[in-house]
Enzyme design. Structure first.
Site, mmCIF file in Angstrom:
data_model
loop_
_atom_site.group_PDB
_atom_site.id
_atom_site.type_symbol
_atom_site.label_atom_id
_atom_site.label_comp_id
_atom_site.label_asym_id
_atom_site.label_seq_id
_atom_site.Cartn_x
_atom_site.Cartn_y
_atom_site.Cartn_z
ATOM 1 C CE1 TYR A 151 -3.990 1.981 0.471
ATOM 2 C CE2 TYR A 151 -2.705 3.188 2.377
ATOM 3 C CZ TYR A 151 -3.808 3.205 1.349
ATOM 4 O OH TYR A 151 -4.598 4.145 1.488
ATOM 5 C CE LYS A 155 -3.468 4.604 -2.073
ATOM 6 N NZ LYS A 155 -4.395 5.575 -3.052
ATOM 7 N NE ARG A 281 7.283 4.632 17.279
ATOM 8 C CZ ARG A 281 7.718 5.937 17.032
ATOM 9 N NH1 ARG A 281 7.389 6.920 18.179
ATOM 10 N NH2 ARG A 281 8.412 6.194 16.052
HETATM 11 P P1 NAD Z 1 -12.684 1.910 -0.179
HETATM 12 O O1 NAD Z 1 -12.097 0.572 -0.042
HETATM 13 O O2 NAD Z 1 -14.072 1.934 0.466
HETATM 14 O O3 NAD Z 1 -12.792 2.542 -1.455
HETATM 15 C C1 NAD Z 1 -11.832 2.046 -2.829
HETATM 16 C C2 NAD Z 1 -12.691 1.815 -3.941
HETATM 17 O O4 NAD Z 1 -11.599 1.520 -5.081
HETATM 18 C C3 NAD Z 1 -13.510 0.414 -3.768
HETATM 19 O O5 NAD Z 1 -14.736 0.841 -4.014
HETATM 20 C C4 NAD Z 1 -12.818 -0.531 -4.513
HETATM 21 O O6 NAD Z 1 -13.700 -1.638 -4.916
HETATM 22 C C5 NAD Z 1 -12.291 -0.031 -5.441
HETATM 23 N N1 NAD Z 1 -11.024 -0.571 -6.265
HETATM 24 C C6 NAD Z 1 -10.294 -1.251 -5.828
HETATM 25 N N2 NAD Z 1 -9.378 -1.672 -6.691
HETATM 26 C C7 NAD Z 1 -9.677 -1.309 -7.867
HETATM 27 C C8 NAD Z 1 -9.330 -1.743 -9.056
HETATM 28 N N3 NAD Z 1 -8.283 -2.203 -9.468
HETATM 29 N N4 NAD Z 1 -10.087 -1.173 -9.986
HETATM 30 C C9 NAD Z 1 -11.172 -0.302 -9.790
HETATM 31 N N5 NAD Z 1 -11.768 -0.173 -8.606
HETATM 32 C C10 NAD Z 1 -10.953 -0.654 -7.589
HETATM 33 O O7 NAD Z 1 -11.560 2.944 0.557
HETATM 34 P P2 NAD Z 1 -11.792 4.566 0.793
HETATM 35 O O8 NAD Z 1 -11.322 4.846 2.145
HETATM 36 O O9 NAD Z 1 -12.956 5.107 0.453
HETATM 37 O O10 NAD Z 1 -10.381 5.046 -0.022
HETATM 38 C C11 NAD Z 1 -10.692 5.637 -0.958
HETATM 39 C C12 NAD Z 1 -9.023 6.287 -1.759
HETATM 40 O O11 NAD Z 1 -8.762 7.039 -0.737
HETATM 41 C C13 NAD Z 1 -8.107 5.134 -1.794
HETATM 42 O O12 NAD Z 1 -7.312 5.262 -2.752
HETATM 43 C C14 NAD Z 1 -7.364 5.378 -0.362
HETATM 44 O O13 NAD Z 1 -6.085 4.705 -0.719
HETATM 45 C C15 NAD Z 1 -7.509 6.809 -0.147
HETATM 46 N N6 NAD Z 1 -7.347 7.083 1.222
HETATM 47 C C16 NAD Z 1 -8.237 6.728 2.250
HETATM 48 C C17 NAD Z 1 -8.050 7.038 3.644
HETATM 49 C C18 NAD Z 1 -9.018 6.740 4.429
HETATM 50 O O14 NAD Z 1 -8.764 6.953 5.762
HETATM 51 N N7 NAD Z 1 -10.090 6.146 4.057
HETATM 52 C C19 NAD Z 1 -6.874 7.487 3.922
HETATM 53 C C20 NAD Z 1 -5.926 7.879 2.907
HETATM 54 C C21 NAD Z 1 -6.104 7.640 1.588
#
Ligand code: NAD
Ligand code: UDP
Ligand code: UDP
Length: 320
Positions: A151, A155, A281
């Site tokens: 991850y 990223k 942490r």
């Molecule tokens: P989530 O898992 O609910 O959403 C991710 C979505 O991407 C899902 O609907 C999943 O089905 C889809 N997905 C995964 N792999 C895929 C692929 N290969 N092709 C097409 N779709 C795909 O997670 P989230 O919390 O909504 O996160 C959304 C974004 O924000 C992500 O990129 C995540 O890394 C980033 N992010 C989230 C947080 C958090 O705290 N929620 C923090 C930092 C970054």
């Protein structure tokens, strides 16, 4: 803020059926934009966007972003990627592919369309940070070979690709480093701390605190985050970011557990489990840049956001 810019535009949201993505789709539709969600439903669900399907301005496409995508849009929000440790560790190779191949495909799409593109990066690029709070110029402290690396490094590489597409091809890019975000439509079984604690408290099960619970996180309510993301996309600069987005009120995991118990009125007890490998942490965003550039700051206090999230889980788990 020229929020109206979205009107009459067709916007692609990858990961549109996910937790943050579904809120973003909803918000963009309210601005008058046409919205195309692209998702392979790995961690997202059609239920998250069920209320949008009848809207003629909304379209849901099942597609995996690791494969090329040919579509005509005016701007791209790239959010596709599993985000919770248990989900992104389930198939770590696919996680890296989603971040890296997915970014290449979406950048290639943006390049052909000369469209601006947003990347949902993460506070995980800072790893287990050696400076606190984290500013955007900090390069991070990341283990390249651990269980979180698929991850974190995926990223980081996506950020590299975004900046190289800007330098090499002049592509307008917007890169946000998102810190822990919570709210309705998190999955009850995603293992993330807010969803886990709420579900455990509502079910009267023990609250699983990892380590001694002294580690910290800073939790942002999803509405505040979506507001920032939509503002970031319409900034005038050709390149904006990386920019931290989140909430800078920092809590220990133990404090979070206690708040959840109070707000749910649960009788659950805390139980302590081993801290997972490479678990950071402490984490708190320095939001100076976001506040100045976006004229934005998070508004929703943890207690208020938790109340909304608890109400959501009560409804979906039929515990109401
Ligand atoms: P989530 O898992 O609910 O959403 C991710 C979505 O991407 C899902 O609907 C999943 O089905 C889809 N997905 C995964 N792999 C895929 C692929 N290969 N092709 C097409 N779709 C795909 O997670 P989230 O919390 O909504 O996160 C959304 C974004 O924000 C992500 O990129 C995540 O890394 C980033 N992010 C989230 C947080 C958090 O705290 N929620 C923090 C930092 C970054
Ligand atoms: N791509 C895509 N949709 C498009 C244009 C490109 O999915 O509309 C993909 C394409 O498959 C390619 C990637 O984006 O592998 C990178 O495109 P770019 O033009 O940067 O590189 P090239 O095609 O020269 O490898
Ligand atoms: N955590 C916990 N109990 C749980 C789930 C998570 O104590 O049931 C801890 C976890 O060890 C971490 C923090 O809560 O220190 C945040 O975990 P999460 O997976 O939500 O986010 P991330 O570690 O990616 O910031």
């Amino acid at each position: 803020m020229p929020f109206e810019n979205y009107r009459n535009s067709r916007i692609l949201v990858t990961g549109g059926a996910g937790f943050i993505g579904s809120h973003l789709c909803e918000r963009l539709l309210k601005t008058g934009a046409e919205v195309v969600s692209v998702d392979n439903y790995f961690t997202g669900s059609r239920r998250n966007i069920a209320h949008l399907i009848a809207n003629p301005m909304f379209e849901a496409v099942r597609h995996d972003v690791t494969f090329p995508l040919y579509i005509e849009v005016d701007a791209i929000f790239n959010l596709a990627c599993p985000a919770s440790p248990i989900h992104y560790q389930r198939d770590p190779v696919q996680t890296t592919k989603t971040s890296v191949h997915g970014a290449i495909n979406m950048l290639g799409l943006a390049k052909r369309l000369k469209a601006r593109i947003f990347q949902a990066s993460t506070s995980e690029v800072y790893g287990d940070p050696l400076i606190h709070p984290q500013t955007e110029d900090y390069w991070g402290n990341v283990n390249p070979i651990g269980i979180r690396s698929c991850y974190d490094e995926g990223k980081r590489c996506a950020e590299t690709l975004f900046f190289d597409y800007w330098r090499q091809h002049g592509l307008p890019i917007k890169v946000a480093r998102i810190f822990n975000t919570y709210g309705p439509r998190m999955q009850p079984n995603d293992g993330r701390v807010v969803s886990s604690f709420i579900v455990q408290a509502l079910r009267g099960e023990p609250i699983t605190v990892f380590g001694d619970g002294g580690q910290t996180r800073s939790f942002c309510y999803v509405d505040d985050l979506v507001e920032a993301i939509t503002r970031l996309m319409v900034t005038e600069e050709a390149v904006t970011g990386p920019i931290n987005l989140g909430n800078n009120s920092e809590f220990t995991i133990r404090e979070l557990a206690e708040k959840v118990i109070t707000l749910t009125g649960s009788r659950s007890q805390l139980i302590f489990k081993p801290l997972p490998q490479d678990d950071p942490r402490q984490r708190q965003p320095d939001l100076t840049k976001a506040k100045a550039l976006l004229d934005w700051q998070p508004k929703v206090a943890l207690e208020d956001g938790l109340k909304e999230t608890i109400a959501y889980f009560k409804r979906t788990l039929e515990l109401a």
